[in-house]
Structure formats: C-alpha cells, structure tokens
Design a protein around this motif. Structure first.
Motif, mmCIF file in Angstrom:
data_model
loop_
_atom_site.group_PDB
_atom_site.id
_atom_site.type_symbol
_atom_site.label_atom_id
_atom_site.label_comp_id
_atom_site.label_asym_id
_atom_site.label_seq_id
_atom_site.Cartn_x
_atom_site.Cartn_y
_atom_site.Cartn_z
ATOM 1 N N VAL A 1 0.860 -1.178 0.000
ATOM 2 C CA VAL A 1 0.000 0.000 0.000
ATOM 3 C C VAL A 1 0.898 1.229 0.000
ATOM 4 N N THR A 2 0.586 2.220 -0.843
ATOM 5 C CA THR A 2 1.280 3.500 -0.779
ATOM 6 C C THR A 2 0.343 4.529 -0.183
ATOM 7 N N GLY A 3 0.904 5.511 0.453
ATOM 8 C CA GLY A 3 0.085 6.539 1.072
ATOM 9 C C GLY A 3 0.790 7.874 1.099
ATOM 10 N N SER A 4 0.019 8.917 1.262
ATOM 11 C CA SER A 4 0.556 10.274 1.366
ATOM 12 C C SER A 4 -0.287 11.031 2.382
ATOM 13 N N ASN A 5 0.373 11.565 3.395
ATOM 14 C CA ASN A 5 -0.324 12.285 4.456
ATOM 15 C C ASN A 5 0.181 13.718 4.529
ATOM 16 N N ASP A 6 -0.738 14.657 4.613
ATOM 17 C CA ASP A 6 -0.391 16.074 4.738
ATOM 18 C C ASP A 6 -0.651 16.537 6.171
ATOM 19 N N PHE A 7 0.320 17.274 6.723
ATOM 20 C CA PHE A 7 0.200 17.758 8.098
ATOM 21 C C PHE A 7 0.457 19.258 8.142
ATOM 22 N N GLU A 8 -0.292 19.938 8.995
ATOM 23 C CA GLU A 8 -0.036 21.344 9.308
ATOM 24 C C GLU A 8 0.517 21.400 10.727
ATOM 25 N N ILE A 9 1.794 21.736 10.839
ATOM 26 C CA ILE A 9 2.492 21.705 12.126
ATOM 27 C C ILE A 9 2.694 23.133 12.619
ATOM 28 N N LYS A 10 2.178 23.401 13.822
ATOM 29 C CA LYS A 10 2.362 24.723 14.416
ATOM 30 C C LYS A 10 3.651 24.743 15.231
ATOM 31 N N VAL A 11 4.564 25.636 14.870
ATOM 32 C CA VAL A 11 5.814 25.797 15.615
ATOM 33 C C VAL A 11 5.984 27.272 15.946
ATOM 34 N N GLY A 12 6.898 27.534 16.884
ATOM 35 C CA GLY A 12 7.180 28.921 17.228
ATOM 36 C C GLY A 12 6.592 29.377 18.533
#
Length: 655
Positions: free
Chosen positions: A140-151
């Motif tokens: 299985v192939t997959g692609s995950n998008d994340f929004e990471i809050k830093v700072g």
C-alpha cells in the motif's frame, strides 16, 4: 532485464495498493507532536503505528527499481529553518531482498521520525509524508499532509509546567509505588498505630444518621490527605510561579546536592535512628499537640479537621523521615512529581483511618499494642541508619571529600544489617524490648532475608556491581580495588580513546569501568575532530540514583563498553558538581546571572540546549555539535541502548 522486472514489480505493487485502498485498508496510522528544546528550536515528531504483519520502508534512498522509501517534504517557509535531517527512533530491520535485488530496510510496530527545526516566529509548517507499506500479500502507498504549528515560547521561558512523565525516560509510577510502600510501613510504626484506637473512640462519640457518620469519616480522610499534600504543593508551586522551572530546578538541585541540607538530613536520620533504638523520645511541643487535641473536641468539620491535624502532628516523629525519603527521591527538578508522590503517600496513609472511622467495630480485630511495635521501631532504626548514609555520600561525592568510598559505604551497610539480623534472632536487646521466650516464624523469616542481603553485599567489597543497590551506593569508580571478571582491577582497564592525563577536571572526576573521557564539552569536541569520532555526551550527577543504575545495569554490558571505548569520545557533564571553575570558564545566563561552578554551568547548558534538567540524559552528537539521533534518557533495556549507540555510529559515518 532485472531493471524491467523490478519496475514491473513496483507497478504491480502500486496498482495493488490502489485496489487495496479502495477497500477500507490503512495499515499505517500517523500522529504528530511538537516539543520545544530551547533556543527557538523545536522537535517535530511523526509517529507511525504500523499494523501487525505489515512493515513500512525506511528513509532509503533507493535506486530505480527499489521500494518506495518513506520521504518527508517540508514546504518552504521563511520563518522556519531545518536543522539537520530526519532522524529515526530505532534501527531499521535490514535484509537482502530477492524481489528487489538489493538490501532494503523497514520498520515494524511503532517508529518515530523526528525533525529538528528553528522557528523565528510562530508559524504553520506544511509537511507531506509519502510512504509505502507491505505485508506478505500486497503493498500500500500513502501520502499524508500535516499542518504543524511551531514557534511557541520555550517552556523554560514561558513557564509551562512539565509533564509528570519525567524527562529521563522513567515514569512517575516508580515514585508512587515507593511512596505507597513507605505509607504502609508508616502505619506499623509505634507513633501511628496507637492513633487507631483514638480515631475509633472519637467517631464512636459521634451521633446522627448513618449518612452523616460516613460523611464525617470521609472528611477525616480528606483532611489527612490535605494536611500532608497541600503544604508541599504550596511551597513547590510558589517557587515555580515566582521563578519558573529554572528556579524550581535550582531549589531541588540545591536540596538534593548541597552539603548543608544533605548533612542536616544525615544528622536527622541518625537522631531518629537513636530515638528508635530507645536513646530518647522525639515529640513535638506538648502545647502544639494539646491545643490541636482540645480543638478536636468541638465537633463538626472543625473538630474533624483538628482530629486529623492531631494525627499528623503526633505521628510526625515516625512519618517525618519516611516522608522526607519519599520526597527527596523525587526531587529531580520536576514540579509535579513530589506533589503526586506526597499525594500517593497520604492517600494510602489515610485509608485505614478512614475505614476505621467508617467501621469502628473493626478495632476489636486488631492486634494489641505491645512489644511487637517496639521491635518494628528498632528495625526501622537500623533502616534509618543505612538510608541516612546516602545523604552523607551525596555531599561527599559532589564536594570530593573522599570520606565514603564505595567499599567503606558497603562495610558500614554490612555491619548495620548484620546487627539487624542478630536483633531479629534475639541476640541483641534494646531498652524498651519485651522478653522474647521463643523465636517467632516471622522474625526467623525476616532474619533469613536480612542475612541473605548481607551475603549478597559482601562480593561488592571486591567490585561486584550489586545491581539491586546500584542507585544507593557510591559510584564504582570510587572503589579503590575491584576485580573484573578477568581478574584485573578496574583501574587497570585502559583505553586508547583519549589521553590519560591532562584532561580538564580529570584530577577529581572519573568515568566508570576504566573508560577514558572528558569532563568539558569544548575539550571533547576538539578531540573528536582530531580523531574523527562522534561524541557520547553523558548528562549525569553524583546524587543521581538512576545514573548509577544505568552504569551498573547497562554500561557494564560488554557490547556497550566496546562501543563506548572504540567508537565514541566520551564526555561526562555533571549537573551537581560543586567544583569552582576558572573565571574564564564562567557562564552568564540570559537573565544575567553568572554561573561559577561546574555543576551549574552543565545544568544550565542541558536546560538551554535540550530543555531537560533531569539526569541521566544521553546525547550522541557529531563534530557540528548537533545530535546524530534522538537523545535517550533513563531506560534499562540493554539491547535498546546498544542499538542507540550503534545508530549514532551509523549516522556519523553516513553524514
């Protein structure tokens, strides 16, 4: 031909994944977290939980025809700078794969990918993770998008209270269970046990409904817990609110390592031991106890509160050193740990009194007070003698007095517990002991356990590691003579890893097992560049119980020693050493405070660079001063530590 075959296999695997993902199949679940490590740096962690019988491929990279490696794509963001590359929490399983015609690596179960970033301001970083997972039947192939809050602000600066999971890799549960054990022991002490009849008589006098009686009993237990926990919590939280984590850590560090409180604790334990042996009686001021007892007769919630206060005050002479032991064990710079430890102690301590307040008739089933209580008191006196030495030992180690080397410490313990065994057998008798016409089975069993413990300690006089006691004994390197398995003394075990003389602070500090190393990071970094090796940074402390356990149970493994001797430049940074350093080595903190001792400088560096103030903490770093892999704290898994060291070597060679 092989290339065509491999490309065909990849195409088939990809097509299979589409067919499979059309079904509700997702063998990899992802979670993200962000941790501040100080100096505007943040560690972003991507935790992959892989289903049973599946595996996810490593970071590769693989040439055309290989599997699809796990890749992390970080969107350009002017406010964020990537520090190094993605690191992995464990070594990949590697094998020569006949299908792909190459060596591949993969992970099973849980694996954490980490990326260190530096954020100039609060922002959102977009990250895409592409991956491929396979089992025996399909891929299985997959692609995950994340929004990471830093700072966000650094926890040390912003005043966020750390989690109760300690940063040294251990858990607060160990302290909780220790506190529960001490509470159970406290209930059998002669200044606590007689309070049970007093409790019963107080609640038998009460009148009213059953519901009201239960409420009064529950409030009694509640007040006991409050009286033990709240004063400690107020003191700790006030120091934290006034000065933040750094001040709280400084206070705990001072209490745990400075000679003055340690000598005071040592003297207190010796005084309590003498009292338990019958030399004199320790009581709080009579007026204080009597006033509290008189107010308990007023009835209502006020009367119940003062009844609980009377119990706490009267039992102080027995619970004082026990409470102190439980708290001091947990003072490693954490805010919540001592509070929760004290709460666990008080709940267990209050429970029997609450139950007897609920069911006063249970009193008839209790054994009567008598000689057995004094025997408990005397045995506790021997234990007090032994435990009190730990405080003297901490002061001795941090100030390099040379009073309690390991064999001297062991000799005293052997003598103490030998005398305790003789007492249990009736061969010694103290002032308030009753006549013992015969030896009970209980005393015989306890005597056997005690003498077995003595026999266990004896080989330690010649260097046996004594893993069970490693956290309480002085470090192995303080032993003047110790035989290794090959018959050589530990002092004669040498290494070509570093120079044997001229090492900064080497005249007062040593590494265990004859390892050669440094005690100043700049000196270690300069030598590492010269010899082309990674650096093993050991954040440790003289008074660190878990550090001694790690050295005794983990470092002693031949695989660990081999890697440390031959693959690393070692530097031990003591966070509690009181050695004054030269003026040129003084460090000025961000708040303008000048640090002049080795321990304070090392402790500040650990907190500022890695956001930790507890030991042990192990960092594998390259010549650029950046971690090669995820740092590691307290964990007694030897195989995992070997893998940790090996992963650092591999990362260094692959840079």
């Amino acid at each position: 031909m092989n290339l065509i075959k491999n490309l065909l296999l990849v195409v088939i695997a990809t097509l299979t994944s589409f067919a499979v993902t059309a079904q509700p199949l997702d063998p990899v679940q992802w979670n993200t977290s962000v941790e501040s490590v100080g100096d505007s740096q943040y560690k972003i962690q991507f935790k992959a939980s892989v289903d049973k019988d599946w595996h996810i491929y490593d970071l590769g990279p693989y040439e055309v025809g290989g599997p699809m490696a796990t890749t992390f794509t970080f969107e350009d963001n002017s406010a964020v700078t990537l520090e190094g590359s993605v690191e992995v929490s464990k070594l990949a399983v590697r094998e020569q794969n006949e299908v792909y015609g190459m060596e591949i690596g993969y992970y099973e179960g849980e694996v954490v990918f980490s990326q260190l970033v530096k954020a100039a301001s609060a922002t959102i970083l977009n990250v895409t993770v592409d991956w491929m997972a396979c089992n025996e039947a399909n891929c299985v192939t997959g692609s995950n998008d994340f929004e990471i809050k830093v700072g966000n602000a650094d926890p040390a600066a912003a005043g966020e209270i750390k989690s109760v999971e300690t940063s040294k890799g251990g858990s607060i549960w160990g302290y909780i269970f220790s506190a529960i054990g001490w509470a159970l022991i406290a209930l059998l002490t002669p200044c606590v046990f007689p309070m049970i009849p007093m409790t019963v008589s107080f609640f038998l006098k009460g009148s009213g409904s059953v519901a009201r009686g239960r409420f009064r009993a529950l409030m009694y237990g509640f007040f006991i817990v409050i009286l033990y926990t709240v004063p400690i919590a107020v003191i700790i939280l006030l120091t934290w609110l006034i000065g933040g984590d750094a001040v709280t850590a400084d206070i705990f560090n001072w209490v745990a390592t400075h000679w003055l409180p340690n000598i005071i604790f040592f003297i207190v334990f010796m005084v309590f031991a003498a009292s338990f042996f019958g030399a004199f009686e320790i009581v709080l001021p009579e007026k204080l106890v009597n006033d509290s007892d008189a107010k308990s007769d007023k009835g209502g919630l006020a009367g119940i509160f003062f009844m609980a206060l009377t119990l706490v005050l009267v039992s102080f002479s027995c619970t004082g050193p026990i409470v102190g032991s439980a708290l001091i064990q947990s003072t490693s710079g954490e805010v919540w740990t001592p509070i929760i430890t004290m709460f666990a102690f008080s709940v267990v301590f209050a429970l029997p009194f609450t139950l007897f307040a609920l069911f006063p008739t249970w009193l008839k089933q209790l054994p009567k007070s008598g000689g057995w209580l004094n025997s408990v008191k005397v045995v506790l006196g021997f234990v007090e003698l032994a435990l009190g030495l730990k405080f003297l030992s901490v002061a001795d180690q941090t100030y390099h007095w040379g009073l309690l080397d390991r064999e001297i410490y062991l000799a005293i313990w052997i003598a103490i517990f030998s005398l305790m065994g003789l007492y249990l057998l009736g061969k010694l008798k103290f002032k308030h002991d009753s006549d013992m016409p015969y030896l009970s089975v209980t005393r015989l069993v306890l005597a056997i356990v005690t003498f077995s413990f003595v026999v266990y300690m004896i080989p330690g006089m010649w260097g046996a590691p004594l893993n069970v006691l490693s956290g309480y004994l002085p470090p192995m390197q303080s032993q003047d003579f110790a035989l290794t398995s090959g018959g050589a003394t530990t002092a004669s075990v040498s290494s070509t890893q570093t120079p044997k003389s001229g090492v900064k602070y080497g005249d007062v500090l040593e590494l265990p097992y004859g390892l050669q190393g440094f005690f100043d990071l700049e000196e270690a970094e300069a030598y590492a560049k010269k010899v082309g090796k990674p650096i093993f940074v050991d954040f440790t402390g003289h008074g660190c119980v878990n550090c001694r356990e790690m050295e005794s149970r983990v470092w002693s493994d031949e695989r660990v020693l081999d890697l440390l001797r031959n693959e690393y430049v070692i530097v031990a940074l003591y966070a509690d050493d009181k050695l004054p350093v030269d003026e040129k080595d003084w460090v000025t903190t961000d708040s303008g405070k000048v640090l002049k001792t080795l321990g304070k400088i090392n402790s500040y560096y650990a907190l500022k660079t890695y956001g930790v103030n507890a030991q042990p903490y192990y960092v594998l770093q390259g010549e650029d001063g950046k971690p090669l892999v995820e740092p590691r704290g307290y964990n007694l898994d030897v195989d995992a530590f070997v893998a940790f060291l090996q992963s650092g070597v591999d990362a260094y060679k692959n840079k």
